[in-house]
Design a protein around this motif. Structure first.
Motif, mmCIF file in Angstrom:
data_model
loop_
_atom_site.group_PDB
_atom_site.id
_atom_site.type_symbol
_atom_site.label_atom_id
_atom_site.label_comp_id
_atom_site.label_asym_id
_atom_site.label_seq_id
_atom_site.Cartn_x
_atom_site.Cartn_y
_atom_site.Cartn_z
ATOM 1 N N LEU A 15 0.825 -1.220 0.000
ATOM 2 C CA LEU A 15 0.000 0.000 0.000
ATOM 3 C C LEU A 15 0.852 1.261 0.000
ATOM 4 N N LYS A 16 2.080 1.152 0.540
ATOM 5 C CA LYS A 16 2.957 2.337 0.621
ATOM 6 C C LYS A 16 3.207 2.938 -0.754
ATOM 7 N N SER A 17 3.225 2.086 -1.784
ATOM 8 C CA SER A 17 3.515 2.621 -3.125
ATOM 9 C C SER A 17 2.275 2.621 -4.018
ATOM 10 N N LYS A 18 1.109 2.316 -3.451
ATOM 11 C CA LYS A 18 -0.115 2.290 -4.264
ATOM 12 C C LYS A 18 -0.658 3.718 -4.404
ATOM 13 N N ARG A 19 -1.094 4.053 -5.618
ATOM 14 C CA ARG A 19 -1.542 5.425 -5.860
ATOM 15 C C ARG A 19 -2.844 5.743 -5.131
ATOM 16 N N ASP A 20 -3.818 4.862 -5.307
ATOM 17 C CA ASP A 20 -5.116 5.074 -4.668
ATOM 18 C C ASP A 20 -5.387 3.987 -3.639
ATOM 19 N N VAL A 21 -5.739 4.431 -2.433
ATOM 20 C CA VAL A 21 -6.045 3.464 -1.364
ATOM 21 C C VAL A 21 -7.538 3.545 -1.066
ATOM 22 N N ALA A 36 -19.405 2.775 4.163
ATOM 23 C CA ALA A 36 -18.935 3.777 3.196
ATOM 24 C C ALA A 36 -17.687 3.276 2.496
ATOM 25 N N VAL A 37 -17.444 3.833 1.326
ATOM 26 C CA VAL A 37 -16.196 3.556 0.614
ATOM 27 C C VAL A 37 -15.479 4.901 0.453
ATOM 28 N N VAL A 38 -14.248 4.950 0.949
ATOM 29 C CA VAL A 38 -13.497 6.214 0.953
ATOM 30 C C VAL A 38 -12.157 6.024 0.242
ATOM 31 N N LYS A 39 -11.884 6.945 -0.711
ATOM 32 C CA LYS A 39 -10.630 6.859 -1.481
ATOM 33 C C LYS A 39 -9.618 7.854 -0.922
ATOM 34 N N ASN A 40 -8.428 7.390 -0.690
ATOM 35 C CA ASN A 40 -7.320 8.237 -0.213
ATOM 36 C C ASN A 40 -7.717 9.123 0.976
ATOM 37 N N GLY A 41 -8.525 8.574 1.844
ATOM 38 C CA GLY A 41 -8.856 9.241 3.103
ATOM 39 C C GLY A 41 -9.935 10.289 3.032
ATOM 40 N N ARG A 42 -9.992 11.035 1.924
ATOM 41 C CA ARG A 42 -10.871 12.205 1.938
ATOM 42 C C ARG A 42 -11.935 12.221 0.846
ATOM 43 N N GLN A 43 -11.837 11.289 -0.084
ATOM 44 C CA GLN A 43 -12.819 11.300 -1.182
ATOM 45 C C GLN A 43 -13.873 10.223 -0.914
ATOM 46 N N VAL A 44 -15.081 10.657 -0.631
ATOM 47 C CA VAL A 44 -16.143 9.705 -0.289
ATOM 48 C C VAL A 44 -16.785 9.193 -1.584
ATOM 49 N N LEU A 88 -17.928 -0.320 -7.195
ATOM 50 C CA LEU A 88 -16.786 -1.199 -6.942
ATOM 51 C C LEU A 88 -17.249 -2.571 -6.454
ATOM 52 N N THR A 89 -16.297 -3.502 -6.387
ATOM 53 C CA THR A 89 -16.587 -4.816 -5.807
ATOM 54 C C THR A 89 -15.583 -5.046 -4.674
ATOM 55 N N PHE A 90 -15.772 -6.147 -3.946
ATOM 56 C CA PHE A 90 -14.871 -6.435 -2.822
ATOM 57 C C PHE A 90 -13.402 -6.498 -3.269
ATOM 58 N N SER A 91 -13.179 -6.896 -4.526
ATOM 59 C CA SER A 91 -11.784 -7.053 -4.973
ATOM 60 C C SER A 91 -11.077 -5.693 -5.129
ATOM 61 N N ASP A 92 -11.837 -4.597 -5.143
ATOM 62 C CA ASP A 92 -11.218 -3.259 -5.266
ATOM 63 C C ASP A 92 -10.798 -2.681 -3.912
ATOM 64 N N ILE A 93 -11.190 -3.336 -2.834
ATOM 65 C CA ILE A 93 -10.973 -2.777 -1.495
ATOM 66 C C ILE A 93 -9.557 -3.090 -0.997
ATOM 67 N N TYR A 332 -8.049 5.484 7.367
ATOM 68 C CA TYR A 332 -7.020 5.703 6.345
ATOM 69 C C TYR A 332 -5.732 6.234 6.988
ATOM 70 N N TYR A 333 -5.889 7.171 7.936
ATOM 71 C CA TYR A 333 -4.683 7.744 8.553
ATOM 72 C C TYR A 333 -3.957 6.720 9.433
ATOM 73 N N SER A 334 -4.702 5.768 10.014
ATOM 74 C CA SER A 334 -4.050 4.678 10.747
ATOM 75 C C SER A 334 -3.285 3.801 9.770
ATOM 76 N N LEU A 335 -3.926 3.548 8.647
ATOM 77 C CA LEU A 335 -3.312 2.718 7.609
ATOM 78 C C LEU A 335 -2.023 3.364 7.096
ATOM 79 N N LEU A 336 -2.079 4.685 6.870
ATOM 80 C CA LEU A 336 -0.891 5.422 6.413
ATOM 81 C C LEU A 336 0.265 5.254 7.390
ATOM 82 N N ALA A 337 -0.099 5.201 8.685
ATOM 83 C CA ALA A 337 0.933 5.055 9.719
ATOM 84 C C ALA A 337 1.328 3.585 9.897
#
Ligand code: KG4
Ligand code: ZN
Length: 355
Positions: A15-21, A36-44, A88-93, A332-337
Motif C-alpha cells: 500500500l505504501k507505493s499504491k496510488r489510490d487506497v 462507506a467507501v473512501v478513497k485516499n482518506g478524503r474522497q467519499v 466497486l466490488t470487494f476485490s477493489d478494497i 485511512y490515517y491509521s493505515l498510512l501510519a
C-alpha cells in the motif's frame, strides 16, 4: 505469524507505493448501521446510513439489544449498497475499517465481527477506529485544506470532549463533561418536554420559537479556569422549573424553556472551546459530533472564533451524525501510519480501553 497476518503484512507494505487506497468502512456504535467507501482518506465514493430511529422512537431512546439485532440484519445490505454506489466490488478494497469503541458494546460487536469476517476472507488489513476520532475526521471530508494541529470540540450523544489534535492519530484530552454529554442533556430535556427521540433536533426546532433570555439557568464550571464542564446542574434546574409549574398548575412557555436551555449549553461549550483554543494558541477550532448539527451552536462558535481571530470549521450536515465515511477517513490515517489490528480486535464500550 499465521497465514492471514503475513498476507496483511505484505499488503500493508504494498500500500505504501499504491496510488489510490480504497477503504471500506463500517459503523455500528449506536443506532445507525452505516457503510462507506473512501478513497485516499478524503474522497467519499459512497456513504450509506441506515437509521434505526423510527424503531427506537416508541421506547423514547435506544434499546441496545434491538439496536444490535437490527445491525445484524442490515449490515450485509448496507455494505453491498455502499459498494454498488461506489461502482466497486470487494476485490477493489484495500482495507476494512470499523468503529471498535466507544459505544454500545453489543452494537459495536456486530460491526467488528462483520469487519473481521470480511478482512479475514479477503486477506485485507483490519483497522479498529475510535468513534470520537472518527467524528473529528468528518471535518477532513468537508474541508480539504484542514490538517492538524487544531483544537476540536466533540459534542455527541455519548461524549463531550475538547482535544488538542496534535496530529492525525495524536489526540490530547484537554477537557470533558463531568457528567452528561451535550447531546444527552438535549435528549433528556427534550424527553421531559414530551418531544420525540432523538430530542436534540426537536428541541432545536422548539427553541427557535422561544426567547433564549427568558430563563437564566446555571452554567456548570463556566467561570472556572479548567476546561471541564458539567450539564447536570443545568438539567436539574430545567426539570425543577417544569415540575414546579406542573404542580402549581401554572402554564409555562416551553419554547422559552427550550431556547434558554439551549443558550446555556451553547454558552458553556463556546466559552470552554475558546478557552482551550487560547491556551493552545491554536489557529483553528473544529466542531464535531451529532450536536454539530445545531445551528445555534455553530453560529455561536463561528462568532467567537472570528472575535478570537481564528478559523472555525464543522462538518457538512450529512457527516455531523454517525456515519461510516468519517470512520473510513480516520482509518485511512491509521493505515498510512502502518497501523492495523489483528483478528483479536475487540469492541469496548469505553474510550479508555484499559478500564
Ligand atoms: O454523534 P451522534 O450522532 O451519536 C453519538 O455518537 O452519540 O450524536 C447524537 C446526538 C443525540 O444526542 C442528538 O440528540 C444530538 O446528537 N443532536 C442534536 C442535534 N442533532 C443531533 N443536538 C442538538 N441539536 C441538534 N440539531
Ligand atoms: Zn457519534
Amino acid at each position: 505469524m499465521n497465514a492471514y497476518d503475513s498476507m496483511v503484512a505484505q499488503k500493508l507494505n504494498a500500500l505504501k507505493s499504491k496510488r489510490d487506497v480504497i477503504v471500506l468502512a463500517i459503523e455500528t456504535s449506536c443506532d445507525e448501521t452505516a457503510a462507506a467507501v473512501v478513497k485516499n482518506g478524503r474522497q467519499v465514493l459512497s456513504s450509506i446510513v441506515y437509521s434505526q430511529i423510527p424503531i427506537h422512537q416508541k421506547y423514547g431512546g435506544v434499546v441496545p439489544e434491538i439496536a444490535s439485532r437490527n445491525h445484524v440484519q442490515k449490515l450485509t445490505p448496507t455494505v453491498e449498497q455502499a459498494l454498488a454506489d461506489a461502482g466497486l466490488t470487494f476485490s477493489d478494497i484495500d482495507a476494512v475499517a470499523v468503529t471498535a469503541y466507544p459505544g454500545l458494546v453489543g452494537a459495536l460487536l456486530t460491526g467488528v465481527s462483520y469487519a473481521k469476517g470480511l478482512a479475514y476472507s479477503l486477506s485485507l488489513p483490519l483497522i479498529g477506529v475510535d468513534h470520537i476520532m472518527g467524528h473529528v475526521a468528518a471535518n477532513y471530508l468537508s474541508h480539504e485544506e484542514l490538517a492538524p494541529p487544531f483544537t476540536a470540540l466533540v459534542a455527541s450523544g455519548g461524549h463531550s470532549h475538547i482535544f488538542a489534535v496534535n496530529d492525525y492519530l495524536d489526540f490530547e484530552l484537554l477537557g470533558s463533561t463531568r457528567d452528561d454529554a451535550a447531546g444527552e442533556a438535549f435528549d433528556k430535556i427534550a424527553r421531559v418536554l414530551g418531544l420525540a427521540y432523538p430530542g436534540g433536533p426537536e428541541l432545536e426546532k422548539l427553541a427557535a420559537k422561544g426567547d433564549p433570555g427568558a430563563f437564566v439557568f446555571p452554567m456548570g464550571f463556566n467561570s472556572g479556569k479548567g476546561l471541564d464542564f458539567s450539564f447536570s446542574g443545568l438539567k436539574t434546574a430545567v426539570i425543577n422549573i417544569l415540575h414546579t409549574a406542573k404542580q402549581r398548575g401554572e402554564l409555562i412557555n416551553e419554547a422559552d424553556i427550550a431556547a434558554s436551555f439551549q443558550a446555556a449549553v451553547v454558552s458553556v461549550l463556546t466559552q470552554k472551546a475558546i478557552m482551550a483554543v487560547k491556551q493552545q494558541n491554536s489557529r483553528v477550532l473544529a466542531l464535531a459530533g451529532g450536536v454539530s448539527a445545531n445551528k445555534t451552536l455553530v453560529s455561536s462558535l463561528e462568532n467567537a472564533a472570528r472575535e478570537a481571530g481564528i478559523s472555525f470549521v464543522c462538518p457538512e450536515w450529512k457527516y455531523c451524525g454517525d456515519n461510516a465515511a468519517m470512520i473510513g477517513c480516520a482509518g485511512y490515517y491509521s493505515l498510512l501510519a502502518g497501523q492495523a489490528d489483528g483478528l483479536d480486535l475487540n469492541a469496548t464500550a469505553r474510550r479508555d480501553r484499559s478500564r
